[in-house]
Design a protein around this motif. Sequence first.
Motif, mmCIF file in Angstrom:
data_model
loop_
_atom_site.group_PDB
_atom_site.id
_atom_site.type_symbol
_atom_site.label_atom_id
_atom_site.label_comp_id
_atom_site.label_asym_id
_atom_site.label_seq_id
_atom_site.Cartn_x
_atom_site.Cartn_y
_atom_site.Cartn_z
ATOM 1 N N ALA A 1 10.814 0.603 -36.522
ATOM 2 C CA ALA A 1 9.057 -0.608 -36.098
ATOM 3 C C ALA A 1 9.250 -1.205 -37.612
ATOM 4 C CB ALA A 1 8.541 0.278 -36.661
ATOM 5 N N ARG A 2 9.902 -0.790 -38.665
ATOM 6 C CA ARG A 2 10.243 -2.020 -39.992
ATOM 7 C C ARG A 2 11.122 -2.415 -39.802
ATOM 8 N NH1 ARG A 2 7.510 -4.401 -42.368
ATOM 9 N NH2 ARG A 2 7.529 -4.719 -44.100
ATOM 10 N N THR A 3 12.481 -2.263 -38.811
ATOM 11 C CA THR A 3 13.134 -3.978 -38.732
ATOM 12 C C THR A 3 12.750 -4.565 -37.950
ATOM 13 O OG1 THR A 3 14.024 -2.173 -37.094
ATOM 14 C CG2 THR A 3 14.696 -2.089 -39.341
ATOM 15 N N VAL B 1 20.998 -3.101 -32.514
ATOM 16 C CA VAL B 1 21.715 -2.595 -33.315
ATOM 17 C C VAL B 1 22.396 -0.825 -32.794
ATOM 18 C CG1 VAL B 1 21.940 -1.235 -35.429
ATOM 19 C CG2 VAL B 1 20.193 -3.502 -35.117
ATOM 20 N N GLY C 1 25.703 -1.380 -41.356
ATOM 21 C CA GLY C 1 25.794 -0.368 -41.502
ATOM 22 C C GLY C 1 24.452 0.073 -42.394
ATOM 23 N N LYS C 2 23.976 -0.109 -43.274
ATOM 24 C CA LYS C 2 22.865 -0.503 -43.434
ATOM 25 C C LYS C 2 21.662 -0.707 -42.643
ATOM 26 C CE LYS C 2 24.380 -1.444 -48.312
ATOM 27 N NZ LYS C 2 25.795 -1.719 -48.516
ATOM 28 N N LEU C 3 21.858 -0.961 -41.598
ATOM 29 C CA LEU C 3 20.709 -1.855 -40.887
ATOM 30 C C LEU C 3 20.807 -0.184 -39.852
ATOM 31 C CD1 LEU C 3 19.726 -3.739 -40.086
ATOM 32 C CD2 LEU C 3 20.529 -5.194 -38.751
ATOM 33 N N ILE D 1 21.328 2.842 -40.754
ATOM 34 C CA ILE D 1 20.383 3.647 -41.122
ATOM 35 C C ILE D 1 18.933 3.025 -40.939
ATOM 36 C CG2 ILE D 1 20.212 4.644 -43.533
ATOM 37 C CD1 ILE D 1 22.692 5.423 -42.508
ATOM 38 N N ALA D 2 18.911 1.900 -41.549
ATOM 39 C CA ALA D 2 17.301 1.282 -41.427
ATOM 40 C C ALA D 2 16.309 1.489 -40.060
ATOM 41 C CB ALA D 2 17.567 -0.418 -41.796
ATOM 42 N N THR E 1 6.403 2.179 -45.103
ATOM 43 C CA THR E 1 7.737 1.870 -44.517
ATOM 44 C C THR E 1 8.376 1.446 -45.208
ATOM 45 O OG1 THR E 1 6.133 0.801 -43.281
ATOM 46 C CG2 THR E 1 6.298 3.201 -42.502
ATOM 47 N N VAL E 2 8.685 1.984 -45.953
ATOM 48 C CA VAL E 2 10.341 1.564 -46.197
ATOM 49 C C VAL E 2 11.734 2.342 -45.733
ATOM 50 C CG1 VAL E 2 9.220 0.574 -48.353
ATOM 51 C CG2 VAL E 2 10.497 2.778 -49.199
ATOM 52 N N PHE E 3 12.563 2.410 -46.119
ATOM 53 C CA PHE E 3 14.261 2.337 -45.915
ATOM 54 C C PHE E 3 14.662 3.566 -46.615
ATOM 55 C CE2 PHE E 3 14.445 -2.086 -44.072
ATOM 56 C CZ PHE E 3 13.911 -1.936 -43.159
ATOM 57 N N GLU E 4 13.958 5.226 -46.385
ATOM 58 C CA GLU E 4 14.102 5.450 -47.549
ATOM 59 C C GLU E 4 15.592 6.315 -47.628
ATOM 60 O OE1 GLU E 4 10.825 8.173 -47.399
ATOM 61 O OE2 GLU E 4 9.866 6.973 -48.087
ATOM 62 N N ARG F 1 16.749 4.052 -38.172
ATOM 63 C CA ARG F 1 17.492 5.214 -38.206
ATOM 64 C C ARG F 1 15.771 6.005 -38.454
ATOM 65 N NH1 ARG F 1 21.243 8.599 -41.442
ATOM 66 N NH2 ARG F 1 20.166 7.789 -42.340
ATOM 67 N N ASP F 2 16.113 5.335 -40.072
ATOM 68 C CA ASP F 2 14.337 6.197 -40.581
ATOM 69 C C ASP F 2 13.927 4.776 -40.264
ATOM 70 O OD1 ASP F 2 16.492 7.315 -41.961
ATOM 71 O OD2 ASP F 2 16.768 5.954 -43.519
ATOM 72 N N ALA F 3 13.795 3.714 -40.181
ATOM 73 C CA ALA F 3 11.928 2.614 -40.184
ATOM 74 C C ALA F 3 12.537 1.999 -38.817
ATOM 75 C CB ALA F 3 11.597 2.590 -41.327
ATOM 76 N N LEU G 1 14.323 17.165 -32.144
ATOM 77 C CA LEU G 1 16.174 16.919 -32.187
ATOM 78 C C LEU G 1 16.549 18.289 -32.286
ATOM 79 C CD1 LEU G 1 17.323 13.389 -32.819
ATOM 80 C CD2 LEU G 1 16.324 14.611 -30.252
ATOM 81 N N PHE H 1 2.834 -2.362 -43.639
ATOM 82 C CA PHE H 1 1.907 -1.213 -43.118
ATOM 83 C C PHE H 1 0.696 -0.779 -43.852
ATOM 84 C CE2 PHE H 1 5.511 -1.935 -40.224
ATOM 85 C CZ PHE H 1 5.512 -1.501 -38.733
ATOM 86 N N ILE I 1 23.844 -9.290 -35.229
ATOM 87 C CA ILE I 1 24.617 -7.788 -34.949
ATOM 88 C C ILE I 1 26.082 -8.322 -35.852
ATOM 89 C CG2 ILE I 1 25.860 -5.691 -34.040
ATOM 90 C CD1 ILE I 1 22.834 -5.904 -34.395
ATOM 91 N N GLY J 1 14.112 9.126 -28.980
ATOM 92 C CA GLY J 1 13.956 10.353 -29.561
ATOM 93 C C GLY J 1 14.544 11.626 -28.746
ATOM 94 N N LEU K 1 20.300 10.998 -30.395
ATOM 95 C CA LEU K 1 20.647 11.849 -30.239
ATOM 96 C C LEU K 1 21.073 11.956 -28.569
ATOM 97 C CD1 LEU K 1 21.925 15.261 -30.202
ATOM 98 C CD2 LEU K 1 19.820 16.059 -30.543
ATOM 99 N N LEU L 1 18.509 -6.429 -46.637
ATOM 100 C CA LEU L 1 18.425 -5.971 -45.808
ATOM 101 C C LEU L 1 17.192 -6.846 -44.969
ATOM 102 C CD1 LEU L 1 18.558 -2.483 -44.665
ATOM 103 C CD2 LEU L 1 20.090 -4.339 -43.361
ATOM 104 N N GLU M 1 16.723 -2.347 -30.897
ATOM 105 C CA GLU M 1 17.572 -2.754 -29.698
ATOM 106 C C GLU M 1 19.429 -2.860 -29.630
ATOM 107 O OE1 GLU M 1 15.248 -4.055 -30.036
ATOM 108 O OE2 GLU M 1 15.045 -5.584 -28.785
ATOM 109 N N HIS N 1 17.802 3.932 -47.984
ATOM 110 C CA HIS N 1 18.498 2.584 -48.572
ATOM 111 C C HIS N 1 17.647 2.864 -50.473
ATOM 112 C CE1 HIS N 1 20.880 1.845 -45.452
ATOM 113 N NE2 HIS N 1 20.377 1.544 -44.580
#
Lengths: 542, 277, 390
Positions: free
Chosen positions: C246-248, C258, C235-237, C239-240, B122-125, C242-244, A342, B118, B143, C160, C75, B135, C256, B127
Amino acid sequence: MVFIRTIIAIFLLVFTALLALPAGAQEDDSALRQAISGLGAEKGYSKLRQAIDVVVETGDPRGARVLDALAEGDVYRREGDGAVFIVSGRGKERNLIDPVTSEQVGTIAKSELKKVRVNNSVRRTVRDAIGALTLGAKDPDIRLSAVRTMIDNPDPDSLDVIATALEREGDDDVRTALEQARAAAILLSDAAVPDKVAAIETIREMGGQEALSLLVRARNAAGAEMRDATEAAIASVQKRLQYWSLGQNVWYGLSLGSVLLLAAIGLAITFGVMGVINMAHGEMVMLGAYTTFMVQEIMRTSFPGMLDWSLPIALPLAFLVAGSVGFAMERGVIRLLYGRPLETLLATWGISLILQQTVRTIFGPTNREVSNPSYMSGAFQLGELSITWNRLWIVVFALVVFAVLLYAMNRTSLGLKMRAVTQNRRMAAAMGIRTPWVDALTFALGSGIAGIAGVALSQIDNVSPNLGQGYIIDSFMVVVFGGVGNLWGTLIGAFSLGIANKFLEPFAGAVLGKILVLVFIILFIQKRPRGLFALKGRAVEA
Amino acid sequence: MNDMAMIEERPLAAKAPQHAALTEREVQESRRKETILYLDGVSVSFDGFRAINNLSFLLGKGEMRAIIGPNGAGKTTMMDIVTGKTRPDEGEVFFNGTVDLTKHDEPAIATMGIGRKFQKPTVFEGHTVEDNLALALAGSRSILAAIFHRRDAEEEARIAEILDTIRLTHLRDASAANLSHGQKQWLEIGMLLAQDPKVLLVDEPVAGMTDAETEETARLLRDIARDHSVVVVEHDMGFVRDLGVKVTCLHEGSVLSEGSIDNVSSDPKVVEVYLGR
Amino acid sequence: MIVGHLLRRGLNRWIVLSLAVILAIGIAVPALNLLLPVTHPLHVPTYIVALFGKYLCYALLALSLDLVWGYVGILSLGHGAFFALGGYAMGMYLMRQIGPRGVYGDPVLPDFMVFLNWQELPWFWYGFDRFWFAALMVMVVPGLLAFIFGWFAFRSRVTGVYLSIITQAMTYALMLAFFRNNMGFGGNNGLTDFKDILGYSVQAGETRAALFFASAAALALGVLFVSALGASRYGKLMIAVRDAEARTRFIGYRPEYVKLFAFVAAAVMAGIAGALYVPQVGIINPGEFAPANSIEIVVWTAVGGRGTIIGPIIGAILVNAGKSWLTGFAPEFWLFALGGLFVAVTLFLPKGIVGTAIDGWDGLRRMRDGKRRERGEDAPLTGPQPEAAE
């Protein structure tokens, strides 16, 4: 390029030969002179028409010139001896031109000339007469174009002329055309029904817009017994015209597709192979177009005779200019942003703004004139299709670029290294490949190809600082639609989007067609996020 | 297990065999009911490469199983199939004996009670450790619920308990990005626990850990296995031995050998393709 | 005592402060314009009110982009489309308010329709003569577009750069569409020559003041909304995701949805910003859909600092003030400056001004904590863990 040059040379040779032929004829002209002098006889329009017929009877195609001048009002009689001349010039002194040889034979005071007056009926006679005369020309092309004029303006009175011409015509094409002309004339005459039915059949076979208009005229004139046959023929011609228009759409689509292919193929390398989003890709195309402009400017001022060579010279230069800008971009900015797609997108967008503004500052914001070399201008007819040379060459050129690139990627050492680096960077590095160098070269290659695309696009588009902007979104659409990382996908993507666009245009209009294509791609990407020819497997997801 | 596929291919109209088949199928179904995970005749291929080839695998309720096998044996792909990331080309995948997992996607399978760690932690870095666990805590995944969520005492207690289990209490407010590799592995296991799943799929939990950490992780997993079903994929034979559970060795997408660690590690086929002589 | 808490408490203080500043500006600027005589040294000229009102709308727009880009990591290169749609909805209301005062004097049809020989109002113009309906559409239209687009895109896991490119294609397609005369939105020229809003002349100083305050209030509400959302579990979700992402998914969330919620909420915010922008600048045309506009919003957000709340606001105001200043005396330099800004921010200031400042703040805190830790007051934050092997 040698191949192309040869074709052009042959083409030019044939063309000049065509022009030279009629002038070379030198034969006995007393009969023609005799006939032409009859035009000066002062006996009113009907006598003039007879005099024209006498000229026609000589069968000498050179008589067409004086008849043409007659219709234009340029034929005068010399008061002294009644001799007939073509006269040119203005004012008191006029130039006398020999009606047979077309050579200037002297000047004369205006007062000594008397104009041979014509009216519309005479002009019509002249037109037919010219048609009939040129039917006797030695050059089959001149005869053919004469016959075409007769087909467009059918006249039952010309049936005799056509019959005579048919008797002595040896050229097959001209014969066919003559028969069509006869059929067209028969349709308007009061010939018997079976003759007319046969004529309709001939016209139907001829096809095309002229056939359609002839048949429509015939239908309006025809009696009840002819109506069905005419209607059927019209339907048949219309159907064939539809096929041609289908072909025309396919051609336009291929043409647009080749433009898209050219614009997108460099992107298929930088985005598809390297995964770098280069929003300045369009500006690389623009740089290529401006390189062409510069080359032509230099040639115009220093080597005006070589203007036809400007494109072959501009191609390597454009590759170098855009390629080195790309190289600098990669080394200076993109290298620092690998793994951050990006951010790369934003930085390259910034670079695109800078490049645009630089070009605008140097060359000004307006369109610059890039001329078409002789082999890129004009058009030719293929059946009902009109194909312009520049479009044809661009299609060929796009395919050549594609083939060369495919070869470079799959058969050369650099291509092998590129693929190695994209598939496993660390492994490639471990095997001694200088990965940063390969990155830079790959990016330079992609940019350089955008540059040569710019040379081609300068031939059909306005060369302005905004040139690249118009292509960037389309190019991304092509690459994404075709499937990232797959050159064949880019080829198919470009041509299918091009054709889809042109097929939508007649129904939806150009803008709406484009919107529909965009909407389609947006939906398509969501259905197949990896494009038409996606790589499958878990490597993709990782 | 392969004869089950045969049975289903028999035409139903043929009466006598149908009777025999029914009883056989009933046997199959009752066996399936006892399992928490049930894979039968599963195959999947990518671009012609058969990652999983007619794989059959059973995990009993409350069982802990270790899976070993060389790279490319299909261990991770098997987890992908169970968690809904990859759809099998053929074969049956059942959870809890009744739920056909091939008909559900990842979030649905996760909320049913299959948690996955995994290979690469993979954790939420972005946070803190605490937020990571919060979470993951079992509860509504909608939601709106997330927007209006208020944390209650019960959740606090649960988080504290998990932090204690994974030994990260002192790092409760640290950013997950600042954790060491081993701590991230534990945090991820903690997130699995917070989900309160019935089955945990744990992919290479001790890769890159020190010996002390490895030992600690084995102990942690054994703790967890007391009230969960667990599948552990691991290369570290010492660790697998430490776990002391039944072992399945995969090779080229199917089961090569299954049994106790001693039986499997002495199986000549396993020695041949995996352990080496 | 612990960084995370301090940071959050600190940020909250910042938010309260910024809310106060925004509202103070919202009241002070128009007041100084209206109440003080032109000759007074503190008088704010009318053009400044218009200019700053525009900046406030841009700030709200940047904040809305930040919600999707900074928090959820999407983005969007087509965010300007939502802004423009909100603007068009407001523009349609303003067009209907012109009534018979148009050049052609038609009581119902706007001038451009009379010019195109249209006989009656297209169906989608119905209702826009009422303010409440237009206000609703300002939110519904961008929200609905975002919902439909996002529904397809996020469910198909388009992420992406692919997502960025198709959002750009979306706004490009809309631009082409709105340039067409027969779309019924004024084609090339867009909607302009507005007269009244809610019965008050759009030119009047008081109306301008009210619009200015409304923009400031909308921005303040936006800040409240985003900060409340950011502080919630959702809000935390974000960020989660955004960062990972697949993990969520593997812990049972549907990323989707979120994303969809954030995307729609941001689109509605952008629509409101557009609706407040149009009466202040007096025109809306298809140029607002240009992909270049959308990407400019991205640079505002990037300069200020994505993922923060005041960052995009500061970025939008700074960049636009720079643009106004630079185009004032050297317009040809603006694109160089903007282009350079893109490159410089991505290379040297990836977290933006505010993000970098927070990092600096964080570093200072950490240093202090580190010193305290050396004195044995607190548990170690990182590094090898002594308790691991009991």
